[in-house]
Design a protein around this motif. Structure first.
Motif, mmCIF file in Angstrom:
data_model
loop_
_atom_site.group_PDB
_atom_site.id
_atom_site.type_symbol
_atom_site.label_atom_id
_atom_site.label_comp_id
_atom_site.label_asym_id
_atom_site.label_seq_id
_atom_site.Cartn_x
_atom_site.Cartn_y
_atom_site.Cartn_z
ATOM 1 N N GLY A 137 0.745 -1.183 0.146
ATOM 2 C CA GLY A 137 -0.116 -0.160 0.064
ATOM 3 C C GLY A 137 0.945 1.170 -0.032
ATOM 4 O O GLY A 137 0.550 2.185 -0.693
ATOM 5 N N LEU A 138 2.019 1.356 0.912
ATOM 6 C CA LEU A 138 2.864 2.485 0.822
ATOM 7 C C LEU A 138 3.631 2.698 -0.486
ATOM 8 O O LEU A 138 3.880 3.709 -1.081
ATOM 9 N N ALA A 139 3.959 1.541 -1.281
ATOM 10 C CA ALA A 139 4.283 1.791 -2.454
ATOM 11 C C ALA A 139 3.793 2.274 -3.475
ATOM 12 O O ALA A 139 4.184 3.297 -4.264
ATOM 13 N N ARG A 140 2.360 2.140 -3.549
ATOM 14 C CA ARG A 140 1.350 2.875 -4.346
ATOM 15 C C ARG A 140 1.135 4.275 -3.846
ATOM 16 O O ARG A 140 0.808 5.197 -4.831
ATOM 17 N N LYS A 141 1.028 4.626 -2.548
ATOM 18 C CA LYS A 141 1.027 5.840 -2.298
ATOM 19 C C LYS A 141 2.375 6.707 -2.418
ATOM 20 O O LYS A 141 2.061 7.902 -2.909
ATOM 21 N N PHE A 142 3.173 6.273 -2.221
ATOM 22 C CA PHE A 142 4.540 6.874 -2.316
ATOM 23 C C PHE A 142 5.447 6.336 -3.806
ATOM 24 O O PHE A 142 6.534 5.597 -3.364
ATOM 25 N N ARG A 143 5.107 6.733 -4.836
ATOM 26 C CA ARG A 143 5.612 6.185 -6.066
ATOM 27 C C ARG A 143 6.837 6.698 -6.477
ATOM 28 O O ARG A 143 7.453 6.199 -7.458
ATOM 29 N N ASP A 144 7.486 7.591 -5.666
ATOM 30 C CA ASP A 144 8.807 8.136 -6.067
ATOM 31 C C ASP A 144 10.003 7.277 -5.240
ATOM 32 O O ASP A 144 11.045 7.610 -5.231
ATOM 33 N N VAL A 145 9.291 6.452 -4.245
ATOM 34 C CA VAL A 145 10.255 5.720 -3.277
ATOM 35 C C VAL A 145 10.244 4.290 -3.942
ATOM 36 O O VAL A 145 9.291 3.732 -4.233
ATOM 37 N N LYS A 146 11.619 3.442 -3.944
ATOM 38 C CA LYS A 146 11.536 2.083 -4.334
ATOM 39 C C LYS A 146 11.529 1.274 -3.146
ATOM 40 O O LYS A 146 12.015 1.276 -2.331
ATOM 41 N N PHE A 147 10.283 0.528 -3.152
ATOM 42 C CA PHE A 147 9.979 -0.516 -1.959
ATOM 43 C C PHE A 147 10.533 -1.624 -2.652
ATOM 44 O O PHE A 147 10.031 -2.146 -3.718
ATOM 45 N N ILE A 148 11.354 -2.490 -1.854
ATOM 46 C CA ILE A 148 11.679 -3.860 -2.329
ATOM 47 C C ILE A 148 11.749 -4.735 -1.097
ATOM 48 O O ILE A 148 11.611 -4.302 0.107
ATOM 49 N N LYS A 149 11.680 -5.993 -1.481
ATOM 50 C CA LYS A 149 11.561 -7.032 -0.219
ATOM 51 C C LYS A 149 12.387 -8.025 -0.725
ATOM 52 O O LYS A 149 12.737 -8.562 -1.927
ATOM 53 N N ALA A 150 13.002 -8.902 0.252
ATOM 54 C CA ALA A 150 13.844 -9.942 -0.190
ATOM 55 C C ALA A 150 13.653 -11.088 0.974
ATOM 56 O O ALA A 150 13.679 -10.806 2.187
ATOM 57 N N ILE A 151 13.719 -12.404 0.829
ATOM 58 C CA ILE A 151 14.062 -13.380 1.787
ATOM 59 C C ILE A 151 15.242 -13.142 2.502
ATOM 60 O O ILE A 151 16.277 -13.048 1.731
ATOM 61 N N SER A 152 15.289 -13.141 3.796
ATOM 62 C CA SER A 152 16.438 -12.527 4.673
ATOM 63 C C SER A 152 17.693 -13.382 4.132
ATOM 64 O O SER A 152 18.604 -12.621 3.829
ATOM 65 N N THR A 153 17.766 -14.854 4.054
ATOM 66 C CA THR A 153 18.736 -15.258 3.938
ATOM 67 C C THR A 153 19.467 -15.158 2.498
ATOM 68 O O THR A 153 20.676 -15.873 2.314
#
Length: 240
Positions: A137-153
């Motif tokens: 939801g935050l990625a859609r709201k703040f489109r100038d910020v790169k939101f990424i995710k990764a499995i920790s290991t």
């Protein structure tokens, strides 16, 4: 009908009688009228520029004179800057899944002025799943910020599960803030607004929230506690 501006004997007589205004006044009036008409015309031209797309400006550039072309070039540069700013503002808009091999490209080399919010998570941890929902939801709201995710290991070998969830905030490859472990996030009661506020404190996003949503919950909790605890005087009276 005779022109009142002509230099004739009859007009001179009428001016002396006050029937016609002095010639100087007439010239000033004419000059003021011409300036007014020119101002209206220039304003109309500017409005024309504003209503045109960049393609239309190029198609009609032969119709403008040298002064017009200077104004058009300034306006073209302004429009290009606005378009570039709009593109930057809407550059991302969704959460990107990465692995360790993507880290350098997506984080370290993200680009000048680009904020990156990285969520390290692992499948099967409920709070990680909740934060993944919130950052979508935050990625859609703040489109100038790169939101990424990764499995920790996949990013950090042997990263301990007790540190999950973890959020790192970067600017131009440099880490600016970090949130490590479930206690930092307040457990499964974490709302999207609370996460937004937390990330905004790092400077990565400009929130429209006026105060920390967690503070409102804490204030309500304290009010409830005070309402349940009897005043000292009342307690003493009951003991008597």
């Amino acid at each position: 009908m005779q022109d009142p501006n002509e230099d004739t004997e009859w007009n001179d007589i009428l001016r002396k009688k006050g029937i016609l205004p002095p010639k100087e006044n007439l010239e000033e009036q004419e000059r003021a009228k011409e300036e007014e008409q020119l101002a209206i015309l220039q304003k109309s031209l500017v409005k024309t520029y504003e209503n045109m797309t960049l393609e239309e400006l190029e198609e009609n550039e032969d119709e403008f004179n040298e002064e017009d072309e200077k104004a058009i070039e300034m306006y073209r540069q302004q429009r290009l800057a606005e378009m570039k700013a709009a593109q930057m503002k809407n550059k991302f808009g969704e959460v990107l899944e990465i692995s360790g091999k993507d880290y350098v490209q997506e984080v370290t080399k993200a680009g000048k002025g680009i904020w990156v919010v990285l969520h390290l998570y692992k499948q099967g941890i409920p709070l990680c799943a909740l934060i993944n929902q919130h950052i979508s939801g935050l990625a859609r709201k703040f489109r100038d910020v790169k939101f990424i995710k990764a499995i920790s290991t996949t990013c950090i070998p042997n990263y301990p599960d007790k540190n999950l969830p973890t959020i790192f905030v970067y600017l131009e490859g440099d880490i600016r803030s970090q949130f490590i472990g479930p206690l930092v996030f307040g457990g499964m009661n974490l709302t999207r607004d609370e996460l937004e506020w937390k990330i905004s404190e790092s400077g990565a996003i400009k929130t429209d929230l006026e105060e920390n949503p967690r503070k409102q919950i804490q204030d309500q909790l304290m009010s409830s506690i005070r309402a349940c605890v009897p005043a000292r005087g009342e307690s003493d009276s009951e003991d008597d």
